[in-house]
Design a protein around this motif. Sequence first.
Motif, PDB file in Angstrom:
ATOM      1  N   GLU A  73       0.836  -1.208   0.000  1.00 37.78           N
ATOM      2  CA  GLU A  73       0.000   0.000   0.000  1.00 37.78           C
ATOM      3  C   GLU A  73       0.865   1.249   0.000  1.00 37.78           C
ATOM      4  N   PHE A  74       1.947   1.229   0.786  1.00 38.65           N
ATOM      5  CA  PHE A  74       2.830   2.403   0.807  1.00 38.65           C
ATOM      6  C   PHE A  74       3.477   2.613  -0.559  1.00 38.65           C
ATOM      7  N   GLN A  75       3.969   1.554  -1.156  1.00 40.48           N
ATOM      8  CA  GLN A  75       4.629   1.677  -2.456  1.00 40.48           C
ATOM      9  C   GLN A  75       3.681   2.228  -3.512  1.00 40.48           C
ATOM     10  N   LEU A  77       1.973   9.668  -5.424  1.00 44.41           N
ATOM     11  CA  LEU A  77       2.372  11.016  -5.014  1.00 44.41           C
ATOM     12  C   LEU A  77       3.565  11.504  -5.822  1.00 44.41           C
ATOM     13  N   ARG A  78       4.501  10.607  -6.114  1.00 43.48           N
ATOM     14  CA  ARG A  78       5.651  10.997  -6.929  1.00 43.48           C
ATOM     15  C   ARG A  78       5.183  11.492  -8.291  1.00 43.48           C
ATOM     16  N   GLY A  79       4.263  10.769  -8.923  1.00 46.96           N
ATOM     17  CA  GLY A  79       3.753  11.192 -10.221  1.00 46.96           C
ATOM     18  C   GLY A  79       3.006  12.515 -10.154  1.00 46.96           C
ATOM     19  N   PHE A  80       2.182  12.665  -9.112  1.00 45.48           N
ATOM     20  CA  PHE A  80       1.424  13.912  -8.950  1.00 45.48           C
ATOM     21  C   PHE A  80       2.378  15.082  -8.759  1.00 45.48           C
ATOM     22  N   HIS A  81       3.364  14.931  -7.874  1.00 48.06           N
ATOM     23  CA  HIS A  81       4.295  16.023  -7.611  1.00 48.06           C
ATOM     24  C   HIS A  81       5.159  16.336  -8.829  1.00 48.06           C
ATOM     25  N   HIS A 124       9.792  16.404  -4.255  1.00 49.54           N
ATOM     26  CA  HIS A 124       9.783  15.648  -2.993  1.00 49.54           C
ATOM     27  C   HIS A 124       8.526  14.795  -2.892  1.00 49.54           C
ATOM     28  N   VAL A 125       8.581  13.853  -1.976  1.00 49.61           N
ATOM     29  CA  VAL A 125       7.376  13.169  -1.496  1.00 49.61           C
ATOM     30  C   VAL A 125       7.454  13.149   0.030  1.00 49.61           C
ATOM     31  N   ASP A 130      12.592  -0.783   7.348  1.00 53.69           N
ATOM     32  CA  ASP A 130      13.686  -1.335   6.541  1.00 53.69           C
ATOM     33  C   ASP A 130      13.618  -0.815   5.109  1.00 53.69           C
ATOM     34  N   TYR A 131      12.406  -0.712   4.586  1.00 52.33           N
ATOM     35  CA  TYR A 131      12.224  -0.214   3.217  1.00 52.33           C
ATOM     36  C   TYR A 131      12.655   1.255   3.125  1.00 52.33           C
ATOM     37  N   PHE A 132      12.275   2.045   4.110  1.00 53.32           N
ATOM     38  CA  PHE A 132      12.657   3.462   4.096  1.00 53.32           C
ATOM     39  C   PHE A 132      14.174   3.603   4.070  1.00 53.32           C
ATOM     40  N   LYS A 133      14.862   2.812   4.882  1.00 50.99           N
ATOM     41  CA  LYS A 133      16.319   2.863   4.932  1.00 50.99           C
ATOM     42  C   LYS A 133      16.914   2.450   3.591  1.00 50.99           C
TER      43      LYS A 133
END
Length: 251
Positions: free
Chosen positions: A49-51, A57-61, A68-69, A85-88
């Motif tokens: 869901e986060f991905q 959001l990346r596409g919108f921005h 940024h996101v 872990d994914y964020f890192k």
Amino acid sequence: MKTFTFENIYNPGHLIANNALYQHIHYPEMLTRYDSNFLEFMKQPTLDEFQEAARFLRGFHQSKGQKHVKFLFPQDHKPSEELMDYFKQEGFDVGFNELYSIDPDRFPSVGVNPDIEVMEVSKKELNDYLAFQSEQDLDYGPDFADQKVDMHKRNFDNPCIMQVLAFYKGAPAGSVDVIIEEDSAEIDGLMVHETFQKKGIGSRLQRFVMDRFPDRNVILVADGEDTPRLMYQKQGYTCLGFRYEVQKVFK
């Protein structure tokens, strides 16, 4: 007594879409203000869901020229270890803020210092206030500083926002904005110029707010990993909760 949450914190961004997973906040008036352009999750997302939300959001921005996101997570819940872990792995900056509140009559007394004068910004002080803010905001680039000046001008005309400026021996030395609600007065953007720190200016700015709004709870948000939060704790503020946020800036 009213219970305050992060939902009571003022944000000039506009809600432009929402679903069961998140709210989308956007602020076309200042695209460079990360704190007003983000997704706020209404429940803890799974990694998938986060991905998916991050891709959206990346596409919108990108379509708006934003680089940024940013994502906010539900209050008092740390993201899962899988997400951390994914964020890192993906180079996201991770942090959290804490929400504080105090009854004005609990704030410590502050002695008089004839070198320090604190006042609400009127048309007479507006140029000094704007110049002081711009000097601090230049650290984030001239475009950001110019856009922030426009925001401060809008805030000056907003009856629900009070701008306060402190002078030390006649020189602008510190400032704070106060978001005025029926039950609360929110301290926002409290800052003291590095030249005038450790002179009690920050305490006097807060004391000014306490004296102006004795019938409201004073609330504020502090970086959960920075030293000012320790000052607020010593001054008698109560921590009401925390909220994680992550962001990534693209070149």
